[in-house]
Write an enzyme that holds these catalytic residues in place. Structure first.
Site, short mmCIF file in Angstrom:
data_model
loop_
_atom_site.label_atom_id
_atom_site.label_comp_id
_atom_site.label_asym_id
_atom_site.label_seq_id
_atom_site.Cartn_x
_atom_site.Cartn_y
_atom_site.Cartn_z
N SER A 119 -1.39 -25.92 14.71
CA SER A 119 -2.64 -25.25 14.30
C SER A 119 -2.92 -23.96 15.05
O SER A 119 -3.89 -23.26 14.70
CB SER A 119 -3.83 -26.21 14.45
OG SER A 119 -3.86 -27.11 13.36
N LYS A 262 -7.10 -21.20 20.36
CA LYS A 262 -6.89 -22.22 19.33
C LYS A 262 -5.91 -23.25 19.85
O LYS A 262 -4.88 -22.91 20.45
CB LYS A 262 -6.34 -21.59 18.05
CG LYS A 262 -6.22 -22.59 16.90
CD LYS A 262 -7.58 -22.97 16.37
CE LYS A 262 -7.51 -24.17 15.43
NZ LYS A 262 -7.32 -25.45 16.18
N THR A 263 -6.25 -24.51 19.63
CA THR A 263 -5.34 -25.62 19.96
C THR A 263 -4.40 -25.87 18.79
O THR A 263 -4.59 -25.40 17.68
CB THR A 263 -6.13 -26.91 20.24
OG1 THR A 263 -6.94 -27.19 19.09
CG2 THR A 263 -6.99 -26.77 21.47
N GLY A 264 -3.38 -26.67 19.07
CA GLY A 264 -2.45 -27.12 18.04
C GLY A 264 -1.69 -28.31 18.59
O GLY A 264 -1.47 -28.40 19.80
#
Length: 329
Positions: A119, A262-264
């Site tokens: 993500s 942003k994380t993923g």
């Protein structure tokens, strides 16, 4: 109106120093004393002057001096100092100061192996949706269609409803971006990602999940390089599109700066949700509307619970340890 990102009001052009092997921009300009005016008027004399051994020797000495100029030194963080926090997790971290060009690295990091972006791809994907007109703005609304996008068991309640582009980014609602992907189309993705130098830029025709495991992949170094280009003005975007991304990516204060990111995350072995997971946290720091640093953190652990908070929390710890977050008090 379109212009380079760095010309946008509120986003100062902070072009960082190039990598040691990249002299495509911001490199030292070789300077030679001007040829005396009398010689400039005489082509034959000019050629004679430039052919003299003493001139050639001076040129070579000057050039060697320029090439010997030290690049910004890397700062290494001792991994042992974070052993209790790391446990048995794998962790790779790179940050770059946009003013000095200095890199801060967690010792022992693997910066060059490519991984699925998961993500974190929502950062470029949001911009691509806006740039191509597939989304009119970050408030672009889409209804969730359970028949077309049935909920998986692991979906949080926040995904099981209509979303704007902004809420889909912040909630990491995958279905929204899969819908966008079909409308953008593989040819446009490939062209844009190649232009932006984003990882391997591999996007199969007809795919709406190419960033979720494979085939799109990117390394820690490439994540940082992309963000540096984005925030230093090397990628041409509509002013309002970058502003929209910055608004939805805000993650709160860190030190006396503001954190954006942003994380993923996803399974290391496709489909094995009970096995090891990899995770990302990538982003940048800003002060008074100007980006000051970019970073990427990649981690691998025995399960999702071991990276869920760790990927972001440890990135913040390392940013502070690098001295990039300003006054912590």
């Amino acid at each position: 109106m379109r212009r380079h990102v760095g010309d946008r009001a509120g986003v100062r052009d902070l072009r960082a120093q190039p990598e040691q092997s990249d002299c495509s921009r911001n490199c030292p300009v070789l300077w030679l004393p001007p040829v005396p005016h009398r010689i400039q008027e005489d082509t034959i004399m000019q050629r004679f002057f430039l052919s003299q051994p003493a001139v050639r020797a001076g040129f070579a000495l000057l050039l060697s001096g320029i090439l010997a100029l030290p690049a910004a030194a890397d700062r290494l963080l001792d991994r042992v100092a974070f052993a209790d926090t790391l446990g048995d997790r794998q962790s790779s971290f790179l940050a770059r100061d946009l003013a000095t060009g200095e890199r801060c690295i967690l010792a022992g990091s693997d910066l060059d192996t490519r991984h699925a972006p998961w993500s974190t791809f929502k950062i470029p994907n949001t911009l691509i949706a806006l740039e191509t007109g597939v989304a009119a703005g970050t408030d672009d609304w889409r209804d969730w269609d359970p028949a077309a996008r049935p909920a998986a068991g692991y979906w949080p309640e926040a995904w099981r409803q209509g979303q704007t582009l902004g809420s889909a980014f912040q909630r990491s609602a995958v279905w929204y971006y899969r819908d966008l992907a079909l409308e953008v189309g593989a040819p446009q993705y490939r062209a844009i990602l190649m232009d932006w130098d984003y990882g391997n830029a591999e996007v199969p025709d007809g795919s709406d999940d190419f960033w979720l495991g494979a085939p799109l992949e990117i390394s820690v170094t490439e994540q940082v390089r992309f963000l540096e280009r984005l925030l230093s003005g090397d990628i041409s975007l509509g002013d309002e599109h970058l502003a929209g991304l910055i608004e939805v990516a805000e993650a709160g204060p860190i030190g006396d700066l503001t954190l954006y990111g942003k994380t993923g995350a996803g399974t290391v072995v496709p489909g094995q949700f009970s096995g090891p997971f990899e995770g990302w946290y990538v982003g940048w720091l800003m002060r008074d509307g100007a980006a000051t640093a970019v970073f990427a953190h990649h981690a691998v652990a025995e399960d999702f619970s071991a990276i869920r908070s760790f990927r972001k929390d440890f990135a913040e710890t390392l940013l502070l340890a690098c001295g990039l977050a300003g006054d912590q008090g």
